[in-house]
Design an enzyme around this catalytic site. Structure first.
Site, PDB file in Angstrom:
ATOM      1  N   TYR A 108      13.016 -34.322 -18.146  1.00 29.93           N
ATOM      2  CA  TYR A 108      11.561 -34.321 -18.251  1.00 29.93           C
ATOM      3  C   TYR A 108      10.902 -34.533 -16.896  1.00 29.93           C
ATOM      4  CZ  TYR A 108      11.629 -39.429 -17.837  1.00 29.93           C
ATOM      5  OH  TYR A 108      11.799 -40.711 -17.377  1.00 29.93           O
ATOM      6  N   LYS A 129       0.838  -1.204   0.000  1.00 29.93           N
ATOM      7  CA  LYS A 129       0.000   0.000   0.000  1.00 29.93           C
ATOM      8  C   LYS A 129       0.871   1.253   0.000  1.00 29.93           C
ATOM      9  CE  LYS A 129      -3.714  -0.550   2.468  1.00 29.93           C
ATOM     10  NZ  LYS A 129      -4.316  -0.808   3.792  1.00 29.93           N
ATOM     11  N   MET A 176      -5.288  -7.075   8.290  1.00 29.44           N
ATOM     12  CA  MET A 176      -4.720  -6.098   9.192  1.00 29.44           C
ATOM     13  C   MET A 176      -5.748  -4.981   9.344  1.00 29.44           C
ATOM     14  SD  MET A 176      -1.855  -7.742   9.335  1.00 29.44           S
ATOM     15  CE  MET A 176      -0.670  -6.644  10.017  1.00 29.44           C
ATOM     16  N   SER A 190      14.897 -42.354 -13.295  1.00 29.13           N
ATOM     17  CA  SER A 190      13.639 -41.658 -13.100  1.00 29.13           C
ATOM     18  C   SER A 190      13.428 -41.556 -11.591  1.00 29.13           C
ATOM     19  CB  SER A 190      12.494 -42.431 -13.752  1.00 29.13           C
ATOM     20  OG  SER A 190      11.288 -41.790 -13.482  1.00 29.13           O
ATOM     21  N   CYS A 242       9.014 -39.165 -11.946  1.00 28.15           N
ATOM     22  CA  CYS A 242       7.716 -39.766 -12.218  1.00 28.15           C
ATOM     23  C   CYS A 242       6.825 -39.809 -10.982  1.00 28.15           C
ATOM     24  CB  CYS A 242       7.880 -41.161 -12.802  1.00 28.15           C
ATOM     25  SG  CYS A 242       8.685 -42.307 -11.692  1.00 28.15           S
ATOM     26  N   GLY A 251      -8.381  -7.661   4.469  1.00 28.15           N
ATOM     27  CA  GLY A 251      -9.100  -7.716   5.729  1.00 28.15           C
ATOM     28  C   GLY A 251      -8.291  -8.247   6.896  1.00 28.15           C
ATOM     29  N   ARG A 258      -3.309  -1.105  -6.594  1.00 29.77           N
ATOM     30  CA  ARG A 258      -2.352  -2.218  -6.666  1.00 29.77           C
ATOM     31  C   ARG A 258      -2.712  -3.037  -7.887  1.00 29.77           C
ATOM     32  NH1 ARG A 258      -5.285  -5.381  -1.724  1.00 29.77           N
ATOM     33  NH2 ARG A 258      -7.269  -5.342  -2.783  1.00 29.77           N
ATOM     34  N   HIS A 277     -15.363  -8.884   1.261  1.00 31.56           N
ATOM     35  CA  HIS A 277     -14.376  -9.765   1.890  1.00 31.56           C
ATOM     36  C   HIS A 277     -14.493 -11.189   1.349  1.00 31.56           C
ATOM     37  CE1 HIS A 277     -12.976 -12.533   5.101  1.00 31.56           C
ATOM     38  NE2 HIS A 277     -11.996 -11.657   5.193  1.00 31.56           N
ATOM     39  N   ARG A 322      -3.062   3.242   8.648  1.00 28.06           N
ATOM     40  CA  ARG A 322      -3.419   2.082   7.806  1.00 28.06           C
ATOM     41  C   ARG A 322      -2.291   1.069   7.750  1.00 28.06           C
ATOM     42  NH1 ARG A 322      -4.625   4.814   2.134  1.00 28.06           N
ATOM     43  NH2 ARG A 322      -5.852   2.914   1.792  1.00 28.06           N
TER      44      ARG A 322
HETATM   45  P1  ADP Z   1      -7.677  -2.212   3.649  1.00 28.11           P
HETATM   46  O1  ADP Z   1      -6.261  -2.640   3.543  1.00 28.11           O
HETATM   47  O2  ADP Z   1      -8.519  -3.108   4.482  1.00 28.11           O
HETATM   48  O3  ADP Z   1      -8.265  -1.869   2.329  1.00 28.11           O
HETATM   49  P2  ADP Z   1      -7.268   0.596   4.053  1.00 28.11           P
HETATM   50  O4  ADP Z   1      -6.103   1.047   4.815  1.00 28.11           O
HETATM   51  O5  ADP Z   1      -7.155   0.687   2.590  1.00 28.11           O
HETATM   52  O6  ADP Z   1      -7.648  -0.869   4.507  1.00 28.11           O
HETATM   53  O7  ADP Z   1      -8.453   1.492   4.572  1.00 28.11           O
HETATM   54  C1  ADP Z   1      -9.755   1.092   4.838  1.00 28.11           C
HETATM   55  C2  ADP Z   1     -10.727   2.032   4.174  1.00 28.11           C
HETATM   56  O8  ADP Z   1     -10.530   3.373   4.599  1.00 28.11           O
HETATM   57  C3  ADP Z   1     -10.585   2.047   2.678  1.00 28.11           C
HETATM   58  O9  ADP Z   1     -11.851   2.130   2.122  1.00 28.11           O
HETATM   59  C4  ADP Z   1      -9.814   3.303   2.432  1.00 28.11           C
HETATM   60  O10 ADP Z   1     -10.069   3.814   1.149  1.00 28.11           O
HETATM   61  C5  ADP Z   1     -10.318   4.229   3.523  1.00 28.11           C
HETATM   62  N1  ADP Z   1      -9.313   5.221   3.900  1.00 28.11           N
HETATM   63  C6  ADP Z   1      -8.066   4.978   4.306  1.00 28.11           C
HETATM   64  N2  ADP Z   1      -7.382   6.113   4.514  1.00 28.11           N
HETATM   65  C7  ADP Z   1      -8.236   7.112   4.251  1.00 28.11           C
HETATM   66  C8  ADP Z   1      -8.110   8.548   4.273  1.00 28.11           C
HETATM   67  N3  ADP Z   1      -6.957   9.128   4.600  1.00 28.11           N
HETATM   68  N4  ADP Z   1      -9.177   9.260   3.938  1.00 28.11           N
HETATM   69  C9  ADP Z   1     -10.330   8.656   3.598  1.00 28.11           C
HETATM   70  N5  ADP Z   1     -10.517   7.332   3.549  1.00 28.11           N
HETATM   71  C10 ADP Z   1      -9.471   6.558   3.868  1.00 28.11           C
HETATM   72 MG    MG Z   2      -7.712  -0.640   1.121  1.00 26.02          MG
END
Ligand code: ADP
Ligand code: MG
Ligand code: MG
Length: 892
Positions: free
Chosen positions: A864, A21, A101, A776, A844, A99, A335, A451, A90
């Site tokens: 092979y 991220k 972390m 083999s 094999c 989901g 990503r 999720h 984050r």
């Molecule tokens: P995950 O890895 O579970 O996607 P994120 O870190 O991306 O978690 O964040 C969870 C949610 O919060 C996502 O929808 C993300 O877009 C939103 N979010 C994260 N940072 C901000 C921010 N600075 N302002 C507004 N929304 C945010």
């Molecule tokens: Mg996210």
């Protein structure tokens, strides 16, 4: 050591340090895209924290410095009472762990700053209190382990009290009361008040993200996905932007192509007046992304431009999180996106057509495991089963099973050996064990980005989500009038999203039909089939490994050839001793004189010759490795128990059956404590005169017969279970004599070699190669004997525990144990080739069709691999990938 990086300092190649991220936020920042400012605390800091605890030298000072810079840039101070800066904290590890972390939004809000936030928003009290209650909820859950349902219950109560169903119908006063309720929940569970110091909030959130790396469900997910346990997570601190400021704001997720089919177009979900997870949590019904064009054309157009930029830049499908704050678009994440197996092939081929990547790179973008998924059968809808309901096809495949409603129940029922469909309103990370145990997952809420959908796609598990007619309650669900109880069987189609009552029969996939050469003409232009054809053909042109098959019958040989096999690497002869031939084998075993035994062998010989001729015909022109009889002979006799009972019953009735009594005596005599380590393989050949000779003669005669018809047989005689060169020399001397006698001046050539499946053979390979034209590797036995455990006896007994403890990352029977068993393979390869330069080397065991093992065998330099017919295309693909891509580790 530098622990903190501003977004402008990083880039997409720093995933090890900044996590996925953080690296991609930096990349987008440097591309000039609208990313809210922020900074990333490195995975190194996380590892230091997890090692040393709270006081990581220098970390606090670096955070101070970067926070101060962020405050200057934003012209606001964190949590300032009059004009607060808020941030999100984050998580983000190197590999995306959906989901797994946690993230905390709105950090910096306090009793004092909530009014300031409202003023910032032009007197929007509702927004300020909504943001505050979200902070307490997320902070409580993530940082302080307050049970999430406590907050959900309080929210539910607030809505019920007001008689509304939707959060957006709560006004500022309601939300203010809700904040009070949340604070009470918080204090009750933690024993202290909700923290009112903004910086303290931030520090606690950062530490909680670090710790969440070792949360149970994160550990479980990593084990499942084979992600190393010591990477740690980075933490991103990002200035907040607000999608919950009203109707002109909102939040969404998007894909640059359809992650299910690979089709080009606009895919995503959007939710107005919402923040963060709302859109994926299925709390309210989302809009299709295309609808945004009507709501806010300017933001929509900009988003489309940015998506095109990102695809061009990453040269692949991207997924995106964005927020619109009062008509201003902000990018919050991107990503290279996860996708289904079908989409992986289709997109790779599209990108080649678009001139974005070449075929070599296309090959690195797909995996053998994905091809394997495409070969799964589909539902056969010929019986016209009527669908009970329909959801979103989120992860393809056809699955049926008993309905269960909880993760625990899924694990229980699956442990009993029954297929299970896990039915949930929506899933969350706590459902992971059940999702792993289930054959399929059905949810009533959430879209392709929920999720359930994301995790199921990652696992290659069939999933239908967002089936909104499904009303789940307790241990039943209803669709209209229909009631489905726990234990009832349903079928779900992860491609079409359809759900059926009962068990629907399945049919082969079109990819298999294409391999078989009987693809329905209507499907001839199927983009998926075309993509598979193109990429696999390219793999064939690149690979160094040849791919053979394990086949014992003409039918299997013919099928494997259609699937691209370049010969047979293992033809077992034991099935040729079964069925109505058992009687002859009995005669052989019971023979009292040489004459009796020779007669039994003479009767078996023409049958064997016919078997071999059929196989040589099907594999005309290609090598066929035939393994001389391997299992202990008592496997061909009735069991001791069966015979003992039979004879006892005869005695009771005053009868005697001489044949049965002799059989019983023979079985008693032949009983072994450890048959796996007993009289089998080459040992049989050396103990029972004429047995191997009969087989060798049958092989040679069959070859001569085919050559006489104008065919080109290429037999290779393989001696099993050799541990010493003297064993092989003895068998070889006799075999050469017989071959010379049978083939006379026929042009047939027959190689003689051995399996390497006893550790001693691997360790004395230099000597053995003197008497062998090929090796083999029988990696099943080699694994059993190297580890000293029998697959049949122990796999169910303790492997789960070994996997749990991390002693195995995966069963060594599934994927080759490169360090141990693989080392034996390396030694034998090097020493065998040194002794005999032209030595042919193959494998094999089951491992011949396992993607990671194929890569290993490529690296070792075998000639092979051989695998079951259905795995032949997978091995072809993986061998091609191994040849073009020496570092496949990022293409998981
Ligand atoms: P995950 O890895 O579970 O996607 P994120 O870190 O991306 O978690 O964040 C969870 C949610 O919060 C996502 O929808 C993300 O877009 C939103 N979010 C994260 N940072 C901000 C921010 N600075 N302002 C507004 N929304 C945010
Ligand atoms: Mg996210
Ligand atoms: Mg064996």
């Amino acid at each position: 050591m530098k622990f903190v990086y501003d977004f402008s300092e990083g880039n997409k190649d720093l995933k090890d340090l900044l996590g996925g991220k953080g690296a991609n936020l930096a990349e987008m920042t440097n591309l000039g895209l609208p990313v809210p400012p922020g900074f990333t605390i490195t995975t190194e800091a996380c590892r230091a924290y997890l090692r040393d605890g709270d006081h990581v030298d220098g970390l606090a000072a670096e955070i101070d410095e970067h926070l101060a810079a962020l405050e200057r840039q934003m012209g606001r101070r964190l949590g300032d009472a009059d004009d607060p800066l808020l941030v999100s904290v984050r998580s983000g590890a190197k590999f995306s762990m959906p989901g797994m972390m946690e993230t905390v939004l709105n950090v910096g809000l306090t009793d004092a700053s909530v009014a300031g936030l409202s003023r910032q928003a032009g007197g929007n009290d509702r927004f300020a209190w909504d943001s505050y209650r979200r902070l307490i909820q997320m902070f409580g859950k993530t940082v302080c382990d307050v049970p999430g349902h406590e907050f959900e219950d309080a929210l539910h109560e607030a809505k019920t009290a007001k008689g509304v169903t939707d959060d957006v119908q709560l006004d500022a006063a309601d939300l203010r009361e809700l904040v009070a309720a949340y604070k009470k929940v918080f204090a009750e569970h933690t024993g202290h008040e909700f923290p009112q110091d903004p910086r303290d909030q931030m520090d606690q959130a950062v530490a909680a993200v670090f710790r969440s790396w070792n949360a149970d469900r994160a550990v479980l997910y990593r084990r499942q996905e084979r992600i190393p346990t010591d990477l740690g997570t980075a933490v991103n601190v990002v200035a907040m932007v607000f999608g919950n400021l009203g109707a002109d704001s909102g939040t969404g997720v998007a894909f640059t192509r359809d992650p299910a089919s690979g089709e080009q177009g606009v895919y995503g979900d959007y939710l107005a007046n919402a923040q963060g997870e709302d859109v994926v949590a299925g709390i309210r019904n989302t809009l299709a992304l295309a609808e945004l064009e009507k709501l806010d054309k300017r933001s929509y157009d900009e988003l489309m431009r940015i998506m095109a930029t990102l695809e061009g830049h990453y040269r692949d499908l991207c997924d995106i999180e964005f927020t619109i704050e009062r008509g201003k678009l902000w990018m919050l994440q991107t990503r290279v996106g996860k996708r289904t197996a079908a989409a992986a092939f289709t997109i790779a081929a599209q990108l080649v057509d678009e001139g974005v990547i070449d075929l070599d790179e296309a090959l690195t973008r797909v995996t053998g495991a994905q091809l394997g998924q495409l070969m799964f059968p589909r539902f056969d809808l010929a019986g016209d089963p009527s669908a009970l309901t329909r959801g979103v096809g989120a992860s393809p495949g056809a699955a049926y099973g008993e309905v269960v409603f909880t993760s625990e129940r899924a694990v229980e029922v699956a442990a009993g050996g029954k297929p299970v469909i896990l039915v949930r309103r929506e899933t969350n990370p706590d459902d992971l064990p059940g999702m792993i145990a289930a054959n399929g997952i059905l949810t009533s809420r959430g879209g392709k980005t929920s999720h359930a959908a994301v995790v199921a796609r990652g696992m290659g598990k069939t999933c239908v989500c967002g089936a909104d007619q499904v009303a789940v309650s307790g241990t039943t669900f209803t669709v209209g009038e229909t009631v489905v109880e726990e234990g009832d069987v349903i079928s779900i189609d992860g491609t079409t999203g359809r759900v059926y009552l009962g068990e629907v029969p399945v049919r082969p996939s079109e990819v298999v039909q294409y391999f078989e050469g009987d693809l329905d003409p209507a499907r001839a232009n199927d983009p998926l089939v075309a993509a598979v054809h193109r990429i696999l053909t390219h793999a064939d042109s690149r690979r160094a490994l040849r791919v053979r098959t394990n086949a014992d019958t003409g039918t299997d040989a013919a099928r494997a050839r259609r699937f691209g096999a370049q010969g047979i690497g293992l033809c077992r002869t034991e099935h040729m001793f079964l069925g109505d031939r058992r009687e002859l084998v009995e005669r052989l075993i019971l023979a009292r004189t040489d004459t009796d035994r020779d007669a039994a062998l003479a009767a078996l010989q023409p049958l064997q010759r016919a078997d071999f001729l059929e196989i040589f015909r099907e594999m005309n022109g290609l090598p066929v490795t035939i393994r001389l009889i391997d299992p202990p002979l008592h496997e061909f006799l009735p069991s001791l128990e069966e015979l003992a009972v039979r004879v006892a019953v005869q005695h009771e009735h005053g009868r005697r059956d001489e044949h049965d009594e002799r059989l019983l005596a023979a079985v008693r005599r032949m009983h072994e404590q450890n048959p796996m380590l007993g009289l089998r393989g080459v040992r049989l050949g050396l103990v029972i005169p004429g047995l191997f000779a009969m087989q060798v003669r049958a092989i040679a005669e069959a070859a001569v017969a085919l050559a006489a018809e104008g065919g080109a047989p290429r037999p290779e005689i393989m001696v099993p279970l050799v541990g010493a060169v003297q064993e092989l020399e003895t068998v070889r001397a006799e075999a050469e004599r017989i071959i010379a006698e049978v083939i006379g001046d026929s042009p047939v050539e027959i190689l003689i070699g051995t399996m390497i499946e006893v550790p001693r053979a691997a360790l004395t390979a230099g000597q053995i190669a003197e008497a062998a034209e090929f090796f083999s590797f029988g990696t099943n036995d080699l694994t059993q004997m190297a580890w000293g455990f029998s697959r049949d006896d122990v796999e169910g007994a303790f492997f789960w525990r070994y996997l749990e403890l991390g002693i195995f990352g995966i069963s060594p029977f599934e994927s080759i144990d490169a360090d141990g068993v693989g080392r034996l393979v390396r030694i034998a390869t090097e020493e065998g080739r040194a002794a005999r330069p032209g030595l042919k080397l193959g494998v094999c065991g089951e491992h011949g069709g396992d993607p990671d093992s194929v890569r290993f065998f490529h690296e070792v330099g075998l000639d092979y691999v051989s695998c079951s017919p259905f795995r032949v295309p997978i091995a072809r693909l993986e061998a091609g990938r191994a040849a073009v891509d020496t570092d496949g580790s990022d293409h998981r």
